[in-house]
Design a protein around this motif. Structure first.
Motif, PDB file in Angstrom:
ATOM      1  N   SER A  76      -8.215  12.640  -0.845  1.00 13.65           N
ATOM      2  CA  SER A  76      -6.987  12.951  -0.115  1.00 13.65           C
ATOM      3  C   SER A  76      -7.276  13.378   1.319  1.00 13.65           C
ATOM      4  CB  SER A  76      -6.206  14.046  -0.853  1.00 13.65           C
ATOM      5  OG  SER A  76      -5.706  13.566  -2.087  1.00 13.65           O
ATOM      6  N   ALA A  77      -8.351  14.137   1.514  1.00 12.90           N
ATOM      7  CA  ALA A  77      -8.723  14.548   2.872  1.00 12.90           C
ATOM      8  C   ALA A  77      -9.117  13.330   3.723  1.00 12.90           C
ATOM      9  CB  ALA A  77      -9.877  15.549   2.811  1.00 12.90           C
ATOM     10  N   LEU A  78      -9.804  12.385   3.128  1.00 12.88           N
ATOM     11  CA  LEU A  78     -10.194  11.172   3.858  1.00 12.88           C
ATOM     12  C   LEU A  78      -8.966  10.323   4.191  1.00 12.88           C
ATOM     13  CD1 LEU A  78     -13.304  10.469   1.640  1.00 12.88           C
ATOM     14  CD2 LEU A  78     -13.411  10.881   4.113  1.00 12.88           C
ATOM     15  N   ILE A  79      -7.990  10.295   3.282  1.00  9.63           N
ATOM     16  CA  ILE A  79      -6.749   9.569   3.564  1.00  9.63           C
ATOM     17  C   ILE A  79      -6.005  10.242   4.720  1.00  9.63           C
ATOM     18  CG2 ILE A  79      -4.495   8.915   2.626  1.00  9.63           C
ATOM     19  CD1 ILE A  79      -5.848   8.659  -0.119  1.00  9.63           C
ATOM     20  N   ASP A  80      -5.974  11.580   4.738  1.00 12.56           N
ATOM     21  CA  ASP A  80      -5.365  12.303   5.866  1.00 12.56           C
ATOM     22  C   ASP A  80      -6.022  11.886   7.172  1.00 12.56           C
ATOM     23  OD1 ASP A  80      -3.735  13.717   4.131  1.00 12.56           O
ATOM     24  OD2 ASP A  80      -5.038  15.488   4.071  1.00 12.56           O
ATOM     25  N   TRP A  81      -7.342  11.814   7.165  1.00 12.00           N
ATOM     26  CA  TRP A  81      -8.104  11.472   8.378  1.00 12.00           C
ATOM     27  C   TRP A  81      -7.743  10.056   8.851  1.00 12.00           C
ATOM     28  CZ3 TRP A  81     -11.685   7.991  10.212  1.00 12.00           C
ATOM     29  CH2 TRP A  81     -12.437   8.367  11.333  1.00 12.00           C
TER      30      TRP A  81
ATOM     31  N   HIS B 178      -5.731   8.175  12.411  1.00 11.56           N
ATOM     32  CA  HIS B 178      -6.546   7.306  13.252  1.00 11.56           C
ATOM     33  C   HIS B 178      -5.666   6.236  13.893  1.00 11.56           C
ATOM     34  CE1 HIS B 178      -9.842   4.749  14.579  1.00 11.56           C
ATOM     35  NE2 HIS B 178     -10.657   5.762  14.309  1.00 11.56           N
ATOM     36  N   ASP B 179      -5.789   6.086  15.217  1.00  9.73           N
ATOM     37  CA  ASP B 179      -4.911   5.173  15.958  1.00  9.73           C
ATOM     38  C   ASP B 179      -5.034   3.727  15.513  1.00  9.73           C
ATOM     39  OD1 ASP B 179      -3.931   7.263  17.424  1.00  9.73           O
ATOM     40  OD2 ASP B 179      -5.277   6.965  19.134  1.00  9.73           O
ATOM     41  N   ASP B 180      -6.178   3.352  14.970  1.00 10.32           N
ATOM     42  CA  ASP B 180      -6.385   1.956  14.584  1.00 10.32           C
ATOM     43  C   ASP B 180      -5.805   1.619  13.214  1.00 10.32           C
ATOM     44  OD1 ASP B 180      -7.864   0.767  16.816  1.00 10.32           O
ATOM     45  OD2 ASP B 180      -9.431   2.216  16.300  1.00 10.32           O
ATOM     46  N   VAL B 181      -5.243   2.613  12.531  1.00  9.40           N
ATOM     47  CA  VAL B 181      -4.751   2.414  11.167  1.00  9.40           C
ATOM     48  C   VAL B 181      -3.222   2.445  11.144  1.00  9.40           C
ATOM     49  CG1 VAL B 181      -4.715   3.362   8.826  1.00  9.40           C
ATOM     50  CG2 VAL B 181      -6.832   3.396  10.151  1.00  9.40           C
ATOM     51  N   ILE B 182      -2.624   1.471  10.464  1.00 14.98           N
ATOM     52  CA  ILE B 182      -1.175   1.470  10.255  1.00 14.98           C
ATOM     53  C   ILE B 182      -0.810   2.650   9.364  1.00 14.98           C
ATOM     54  CG2 ILE B 182       0.767   0.207   9.258  1.00 14.98           C
ATOM     55  CD1 ILE B 182      -0.848  -2.376   9.742  1.00 14.98           C
ATOM     56  N   ALA B 183       0.141   3.468   9.810  1.00 16.76           N
ATOM     57  CA  ALA B 183       0.524   4.644   9.027  1.00 16.76           C
ATOM     58  C   ALA B 183       1.969   5.005   9.298  1.00 16.76           C
ATOM     59  CB  ALA B 183      -0.394   5.824   9.346  1.00 16.76           C
ATOM     60  N   ASP B 184       2.600   5.550   8.281  1.00 17.12           N
ATOM     61  CA  ASP B 184       3.936   6.117   8.402  1.00 17.12           C
ATOM     62  C   ASP B 184       3.778   7.619   8.220  1.00 17.12           C
ATOM     63  OD1 ASP B 184       6.567   6.832   8.361  1.00 17.12           O
ATOM     64  OD2 ASP B 184       7.086   5.754   6.506  1.00 17.12           O
ATOM     65  N   GLY B 185       3.626   8.309   9.329  1.00 15.45           N
ATOM     66  CA  GLY B 185       3.316   9.725   9.267  1.00 15.45           C
ATOM     67  C   GLY B 185       1.937   9.933   8.671  1.00 15.45           C
ATOM     68  N   ASP B 186       1.869  10.692   7.555  1.00 20.48           N
ATOM     69  CA  ASP B 186       0.566  10.942   6.920  1.00 20.48           C
ATOM     70  C   ASP B 186       0.256   9.943   5.824  1.00 20.48           C
ATOM     71  OD1 ASP B 186       2.309  11.678   4.938  1.00 20.48           O
ATOM     72  OD2 ASP B 186       1.352  13.607   4.503  1.00 20.48           O
ATOM     73  N   ASP B 187       1.010   8.838   5.792  1.00 17.87           N
ATOM     74  CA  ASP B 187       0.853   7.839   4.730  1.00 17.87           C
ATOM     75  C   ASP B 187       0.339   6.526   5.319  1.00 17.87           C
ATOM     76  OD1 ASP B 187       0.958   6.229   2.529  1.00 17.87           O
ATOM     77  OD2 ASP B 187       3.111   6.428   2.185  1.00 17.87           O
ATOM     78  N   PRO B 188      -0.967   6.291   5.269  1.00 22.36           N
ATOM     79  CA  PRO B 188      -1.506   5.042   5.816  1.00 22.36           C
ATOM     80  C   PRO B 188      -1.324   3.878   4.841  1.00 22.36           C
ATOM     81  CG  PRO B 188      -3.278   6.365   4.921  1.00 22.36           C
ATOM     82  CD  PRO B 188      -2.019   7.171   4.749  1.00 22.36           C
ATOM     83  N   SER B 189      -1.370   2.659   5.367  1.00 20.76           N
ATOM     84  CA  SER B 189      -1.440   1.464   4.516  1.00 20.76           C
ATOM     85  C   SER B 189      -2.883   1.353   4.054  1.00 20.76           C
ATOM     86  CB  SER B 189      -1.016   0.224   5.304  1.00 20.76           C
ATOM     87  OG  SER B 189       0.327   0.337   5.717  1.00 20.76           O
TER      88      SER B 189
ATOM     89  N   THR C 124      -4.035   8.697  -9.514  1.00 22.13           N
ATOM     90  CA  THR C 124      -3.066   9.400 -10.350  1.00 22.13           C
ATOM     91  C   THR C 124      -2.589  10.693  -9.689  1.00 22.13           C
ATOM     92  OG1 THR C 124      -4.745  10.681 -11.564  1.00 22.13           O
ATOM     93  CG2 THR C 124      -4.145   8.508 -12.438  1.00 22.13           C
ATOM     94  N   ARG C 125      -3.270  11.095  -8.619  1.00 18.42           N
ATOM     95  CA  ARG C 125      -2.944  12.373  -7.975  1.00 18.42           C
ATOM     96  C   ARG C 125      -2.464  12.225  -6.537  1.00 18.42           C
ATOM     97  NH1 ARG C 125      -6.696  12.811 -11.781  1.00 18.42           N
ATOM     98  NH2 ARG C 125      -6.927  14.703 -13.003  1.00 18.42           N
ATOM     99  N   ASP C 126      -2.696  11.069  -5.935  1.00 17.47           N
ATOM    100  CA  ASP C 126      -2.280  10.854  -4.541  1.00 17.47           C
ATOM    101  C   ASP C 126      -1.578   9.498  -4.461  1.00 17.47           C
ATOM    102  OD1 ASP C 126      -2.072  10.450  -1.738  1.00 17.47           O
ATOM    103  OD2 ASP C 126      -3.815  11.737  -1.402  1.00 17.47           O
ATOM    104  N   ASP C 127      -0.249   9.528  -4.342  1.00 14.82           N
ATOM    105  CA  ASP C 127       0.519   8.282  -4.385  1.00 14.82           C
ATOM    106  C   ASP C 127       0.499   7.515  -3.067  1.00 14.82           C
ATOM    107  OD1 ASP C 127       2.180   9.809  -2.796  1.00 14.82           O
ATOM    108  OD2 ASP C 127       3.827   9.903  -4.241  1.00 14.82           O
ATOM    109  N   ARG C 128      -0.320   7.959  -2.116  1.00 14.06           N
ATOM    110  CA  ARG C 128      -0.449   7.214  -0.864  1.00 14.06           C
ATOM    111  C   ARG C 128      -1.402   6.025  -0.993  1.00 14.06           C
ATOM    112  NH1 ARG C 128      -2.211  11.769   3.260  1.00 14.06           N
ATOM    113  NH2 ARG C 128      -3.499  12.295   1.445  1.00 14.06           N
TER     114      ARG C 128
ATOM    115  N   GLU D 148     -14.135  16.482   7.785  1.00 17.38           N
ATOM    116  CA  GLU D 148     -14.114  17.780   7.114  1.00 17.38           C
ATOM    117  C   GLU D 148     -13.134  17.733   5.957  1.00 17.38           C
ATOM    118  OE1 GLU D 148     -12.563  22.183   8.218  1.00 17.38           O
ATOM    119  OE2 GLU D 148     -14.127  21.400   9.549  1.00 17.38           O
ATOM    120  N   SER D 149     -13.601  18.053   4.773  1.00 15.79           N
ATOM    121  CA  SER D 149     -12.741  18.002   3.596  1.00 15.79           C
ATOM    122  C   SER D 149     -11.912  19.275   3.462  1.00 15.79           C
ATOM    123  CB  SER D 149     -13.574  17.767   2.333  1.00 15.79           C
ATOM    124  OG  SER D 149     -12.746  17.433   1.243  1.00 15.79           O
ATOM    125  N   PHE D 150     -11.158  19.351   2.382  1.00 10.58           N
ATOM    126  CA  PHE D 150     -10.193  20.437   2.173  1.00 10.58           C
ATOM    127  C   PHE D 150     -10.834  21.819   2.184  1.00 10.58           C
ATOM    128  CE2 PHE D 150     -12.031  19.736  -1.903  1.00 10.58           C
ATOM    129  CZ  PHE D 150     -11.948  20.940  -2.597  1.00 10.58           C
TER     130      PHE D 150
END
Length: 506
Positions: free
Chosen positions: A134-139, A143-154, A172-176, A57-59
């Protein structure tokens, strides 16, 4: 579904460039699977991953359809987000997604808003599509299978054409986003589709028609795709000029407007023979990003939005995809991985890659006066059943061109508006002449009278052996543009062609 693929990557991340870019795919999904099956063993990862379809679900509540690829090896893993070319769907990303999953990445391949199984209206990579990323990056961060630091995945992104443009805009809009690999994308949409005011009407017709018809396979403009596109298209075809409102719309969707805020390492991939988003667009992206001090690379291969994409060799695909994997390993996984040199150029004549520390590398810019090649003046004309072309031939003692030629021309329009076109040709003999990379630079003369124009032609890499000739043509018609009948006089005594000579001399 369990999948074991060790050979996946004949297709590029554009996933359907050939079908979408030229409208010639008859069974695209089957073709892309066959393309994967025919691949050699370019990459050897764990070779096992699991896929499942998901909805994100997007924004704004829009449902985005996606397929998640998860390596079977224990995680968590770095992630790659990828989307498709204009008018296509995530089905065309199987090879690219499989490559990354095969090498230990979680991959989320999604249908862009308005396409495939995703809801919403196609906005040509506008603010909504950027917010979708950005919504997909949040998702993925959750996800447990993804390396992430809080809401910031690798996380990195890879994709081509429409899927390449969204990366440059989103980064240019999402530095994650830790790394991007935009393939055959644009820098300035207005410049790409209307070079010097000349509309690429053939491409515009294909993009509007194919993009509308393929949006959830309804073609219902106004429900699935921005309704302005049809109105602007009709006006553009009637006036042979892009409406002002459309220019503003596409400027907003041009990375060059916002690249000054980019901090994401970028591997730019383009094609010499791309006639929609030509290599000048990629060179502009690379230079602007490099000037920011952001780590960047430029790779130009022998295809793009062109029928020649079908003939791109395995050697080229292997190099580009190995470069993309190494780029992700370095910037997303954090591995101490070597990456490709700053600039990699495919030399089609020699069937090999050539690498450089910058673009165009060491060249001598040589100025040639047109008067010495064609007399004081030349006429160009386009009338029903009557065309005249201004032609200028440079006999070669053996030289190599590498970089961006420039044309400084004084031209007097007798009728206006008039569309004119400059192109370079390689003449091996009087009966064998090739338009180099199928590229042409259009320009529009809006009013009668004398115009002074300084034009950059398309970047190229071409050897003109001794005994051959390089020919410049200026004419008033081109099969991929809507022509205007009329004539003009080129003042050769006030016009020059500047050539980037890498080896040899004129």
């Amino acid at each position: 579904m369990n999948v074991n693929r060790r050979t996946l990557l004949r297709a590029t991340a554009a996933g359907g460039i050939t079908a979408a870019g030229m409208g010639i795919g008859t069974n695209p999904a089957a073709a892309i699977e066959l393309d994967c099956a025919l691949s050699r063993e370019f990459f050897h990862g764990d070779g096992a991953f699991t896929t499942r379809d998901v909805t994100v679900e997007s924004f704004d509540g829009t449902a985005l359809a996606a397929t998640l690829y998860v390596p079977d090896a224990d995680g968590p893993h770095p992630a790659v987000l990828t989307t498709h070319g204009w008018g296509m769907s995530r089905e065309f990303l199987r090879c690219t997604a499989g490559m990354y999953a095969d090498n230990g990445y979680v991959v989320l391949a999604y249908d862009s808003r308005g396409y495939g199984g995703s809801g919403g209206e196609v906005g040509v990579n506008g603010p909504n599509e950027v917010a979708d990323v950005s919504a997909l990056i949040d998702w993925l961060a959750d996800h447990d299978d993804v390396i992430a630091d809080g809401d910031d995945p690798s996380l990195g992104m890879d994709g081509g054409s429409y899927g390449g443009g969204i990366q440059l805009l989103a980064a240019t809009r999402d530095d994650r986003i830790d790394a991007i690999v935009p393939r055959i994308a644009w820098n300035d949409f207005v410049t790409a589709i209307t070079p010097n005011g000349a509309i690429k009407s053939g491409w515009l017709t294909l993009l509007v028609g194919f993009g509308s018809a393929s949006s959830r396979f309804t073609g219902d403009i106004g429900e699935s795709i921005d309704s302005n596109l049809q109105d602007w298209y009709a006006e553009a075809m009637a006036e042979n000029a892009i409406p002002e409102a459309a220019l503003e719309y596409f400027q907003e969707r041009s990375p060059t407007r916002s690249l000054e805020s980019l901090e994401t390492p970028t591997l730019v991939i383009s094609g010499w023979k791309d006639t929609l988003f030509p290599p000048s667009e990629a060179v502009a992206n690379y230079r602007e990003i490099d000037d920011l001090g952001v780590e960047s690379r430029l790779v130009i291969y022998g295809g793009g939005h062109n029928i020649d994409e079908l003939a791109v060799t395995d050697e080229q695909h292997e190099y580009m995809n190995r470069a993309a994997l190494d780029w992700m390993d370095r910037h997303v996984r954090g591995a101490e991985t070597d990456v490709v040199p700053p600039v990699s150029l495919w030399d089609d004549q020699a069937s090999r890659w050539r690498t450089f520390d910058d673009f165009p590398g060491t060249v001598e810019r040589t100025v040639v006066g047109l008067e010495g090649l064609g007399g004081t003046t030349s006429t160009i004309r386009h009338r029903p059943f009557w065309n005249e072309t201004a032609s200028y031939e440079i006999e070669s003692d053996g030289f190599r061109l590498r970089g961006t030629p420039a044309l400084s021309v004084s031209i007097e329009a007798h009728d206006a508006p008039l569309l004119c076109f400059a192109s370079l040709h390689h003449a091996e003999d009087p009966f064998s002449t090739e338009q180099i990379d199928d590229q042409v630079t259009g320009f529009r003369l809006e009013e009668p009278g004398t115009h002074r124009l300084d034009l950059e032609l398309e970047p190229l890499l071409r050897e003109i052996p001794r005994g051959d000739a390089l020919e410049l043509r200026i004419e008033a018609s081109d099969p991929f543009y809507l022509d205007e009948h009329g004539s003009a006089t080129v003042h050769n005594d006030e016009s020059t062609l500047t050539l980037p000579i890498a080896d040899g001399s004129l």
